[in-house]
Design an enzyme around this catalytic site. Structure first.
Site, PDB file in Angstrom:
ATOM      1  N   ASP A 234       0.808  -1.221   0.000  1.00 40.63           N
ATOM      2  CA  ASP A 234       0.000   0.000   0.000  1.00 40.63           C
ATOM      3  C   ASP A 234       0.842   1.274   0.000  1.00 40.63           C
ATOM      4  OD1 ASP A 234      -2.283  -1.542  -0.001  1.00 40.63           O
ATOM      5  OD2 ASP A 234      -2.527  -1.502   2.165  1.00 40.63           O
ATOM      6  N   GLU A 235       2.064   1.175  -0.503  1.00 42.21           N
ATOM      7  CA  GLU A 235       2.932   2.358  -0.522  1.00 42.21           C
ATOM      8  C   GLU A 235       3.404   2.733  -1.922  1.00 42.21           C
ATOM      9  OE1 GLU A 235       6.117   2.250   2.288  1.00 42.21           O
ATOM     10  OE2 GLU A 235       4.784   1.753   3.959  1.00 42.21           O
TER      11      GLU A 235
END
Lengths: 290, 290, 290, 290
Positions: A234-235
């Protein structure tokens, strides 16, 4: 000479490099010299990074070079300018695989948009770790592959996935609420070619159960984020985000309902932008020429 | 050569004409040939109208032409291309007059933004048909002129207004909730150089008392519209619009309160866009390069 | 006594009348006296009209009156208070007919929401003047009726429509991009029980081709409006509206694409609000308790 | 009896306790029994927490109890119902202190709203650790206190601050971009009576330089959050949040400019909601009856 008729053959040039004088003039001059008609031209300079980014969409109908020859001649020019570039013709259209678990709202939204002609791409396969969405894919006449995830056998499942993606010559993998974390092996096979939808306003609430986290924090807006998948969960670089207002009256179920509307819109926008070759990455950020 | 330092002298070229091949390449090539460094380039083609629009912002620091010489040489080039153009240097900054009646929220917003350095322009005078805002202008050290409107003497008042605007060499007139309708004489003296804020989502609710009209119609959103003033009341080219949500609970007073926040934002955006030379008109519409 | 478990049987009371003291206390006192547990209570006073509106949602699990008896006893009470009222039990769920022409995006959105359990109602029939959406309705196992419109035979077609709506005991008719204007005969048969989606921010751009009108006016936002159908075209009470930002780059086709996303959201919200008994009308306006 | 004239004396009751049957009926019945006319009534049940929240705004003009007597009689009633409550009369208006450092946009926004009659409260003092905003406060005739922060002497500065707040009988402290972290001593002196504006969408980007953090993360929206100040930095209950869209073109300076508009709107909404007694806290969350 007024261009009243729509061009039959178009192409998009994406280019990126250290900023210097004359980049726009040199590149547009080259294209014009070969008969291109520039339809859209966008550029961006990041003064801190000293980087230059360009997207040019042009008609090839009256060019004196075929697509392949154009790409061959652009190579040395771009090398001289110290720039990376990609050239995309109006065909063949990019090939998409959509990965999904049980939730159908993002998948059906993409299928509908593809059928309505909103997407410059073909959904060539839908894959899932469950059988749930098979009837839906049949209605839309899109091939479906079920790749169940068995504890301890993830490596084997991902092997099948990679084989299938390769066989289908997939250009872009869309995770449309796919509830599995892809290993580095898959991510590295499709660098900046896997797009995910996460149901929060990242970097707030990464990981599992973001709507539960949102209710616990008492936030007044919930979001959705579409981003490229990298090895850091999720980065990856963010392509598109949006939010919707919530109140103390909204339960987790209400957030999930409101979120479904948001997720499908945000994911569809990101996929559409990518298919139209409007997204460039650098560092962990994107330049989106919309 | 990476451009890490901010340019000292910049210019903006706005150009407009019938679309034809090579416009981007010719113009950018000319600028590059004289040493310009292009910072931003936007273009738009309206295929229905066959029109081409361009905005180029470039650094002049290393050019071999001074500003006046550049403008002189652009003339024949643009004539050859059959295009209109305007060239704006980074100075002098445009001079603004703000006209207002009694409501102060839009005026103070502009004064604050000017002081914060958000606007590439100088507010050189504030004029009003009332004395209400005089103390405010004094706080900001901006000259104030009171031009009362007496029944039967409108022509005389407008004569004084025109004299004052000419004396102040005003480039842009901003109607920041000025409750008088300007006559054709004033409008014609400043063609596409008068910007108004109307407190509705035009073309809905033109004319007087739009918030009352909105409540009567039971709309669920109210809007604000910033547009150029033409001789047709509230029908000039729209520059910017926005809306805010309202409910059955909102009275006319609530709409006025919510509207104040909207009006000042929408007007400020329109003025800012104009000052940065991002607005082009054609027909009764605008191209806004933001 | 903490109410941790969800109530099994709920009801909604909608009431409306001239404002006077004690309405809230009298009505809630009556309900409490019979064992109701109030879950949500909303009220609104329009001071200009002198009108009072109330929505109460309550649990009936521990009441000493059955639903029919409750309604019978509320009658005289409300007569004493000089109020109109409606009482709705948690079942049977309202029965919906969806009317559509060829565009499928609003219909499929409603079908999906119904399947996801978002709507407190059943879509019992889909009717169209074309065959286009028949396969879609079959996928969702919803009965489909084709009622072609032949020039000169509109009255006959509407007769069949009314017969079908009556046979299906339809509570709400949803016009999900139905491209026919209903006659007064149909409108009067379903007063305030026909909901339409119009693809503009009403009252701007009523009637045909609103997106074309929007492009011609050069507006910077386009909207969608869901409203009750009355005999005045596109002028019935507004339930819900929203807008999306557009630019000079957007063609009519782009507006149609952006509009599709907006239309389905706005229509779905309006239908959902109606099904949850959150919408009251008076004059040509709505009170929406959301 | 239609209530056409505005009530002269109103009051607001905020109540909170474990949920049980009959709370609405009992409380509204009590008020009605003493001649109150209920103008607005909102309630909320959190089924997970088993908590009930209520806000009732009512006219006292025809009540048979004066304000103090009403409060005295509500005490035993609320004790019986096992509820906490607060009762607020229409006067005296709450007294606000605004704390600010050098940035003036939030302060001037509050001063303007107070002057326009938007806020049901008086700004009785402005305090700052700098002299910057003194002239502004003089224009609005609001007392100004400069409390410079000297390294090593924070405790002494906060002592002066607390003494001043007590002397001014301040009800609410508003941190309008006050760049100092308040110690536990100050926070504990004003529990849930200090409202801060943080320039990010919390919980993303707490602490220093959130706009820089936003640019580094490449987010596509930036936010502002108004929250109660607790001892945990930037983690107190959130009252209001909003966002604005940004792109790759926006520098940190652009975000600061866009953020200024957002910050003042979000802070003003939160202050307004508090002054109208629409905010209730529980756990680390708020119930906002808007």
């Amino acid at each position: 000479m007024v261009t009243r008729s729509a061009p039959r053959r178009t192409a998009v040039l994406l280019a990126r490099g250290a900023d210097r004088k004359g980049l726009v003039a040199t590149i547009t001059g080259f294209l014009y010299g070969h008969g291109a008609n520039i339809l859209h031209a966008d550029q961006h300079i990041d003064p801190l990074a000293g980087m230059f980014f360009q997207r040019i969409e042009f008609a090839m109908d009256e060019m004196d070079l075929a697509f392949t020859a154009l790409r061959d001649q652009l190579g040395p020019l771009m090398t001289d300018l110290n720039m990376d570039f990609e050239l995309f013709g109006h065909e063949p259209l990019p090939r998409l695989a959509v990965l999904v678990s049980k939730l159908e709202h993002c998948l059906i939204d993409l299928l509908l948009r593809a059928r309505a002609g909103e997407l410059r791409g073909h959904i060539v396969v839908v894959a899932s770790n469950h059988e749930t969405v098979r009837p839906l894919t049949e209605l839309f006449s899109v091939p479906f592959v079920c790749l169940p995830v068995t504890p301890g056998l993830r490596e084997e499942q991902e092997g099948k996935l990679l084989t299938m993606l390769a066989a289908e010559r997939v250009d872009l993998v869309v995770l449309a609420r796919y509830m599995q974390i892809l290993s580095a092996r898959v991510v590295q096979a499709y660098p900046l070619r896997i797009i995910n939808i996460h149901h929060s306003f990242l970097p707030a609430f990464p990981g599992a159960r973001p709507y539960h986290q949102a209710v616990e924090h008492g936030v007044k807006l919930v979001g959705a984020t579409s981003h490229f998948v990298t090895e850091a969960l999720d980065e990856g670089p963010i392509i598109e985000q949006d939010v919707v207002r919530v109140t103390h009256r909204d339960t987790v179920e209400d957030l999930q309902r409101k979120g479904r509307d948001l997720e499908r819109l945000v994911l569809a926008r990101a996929v559409r932008l990518w298919l139209e070759r409007r997204v460039l990455c650098y560092g962990n950020k994107t330049v989106v020429f919309d």
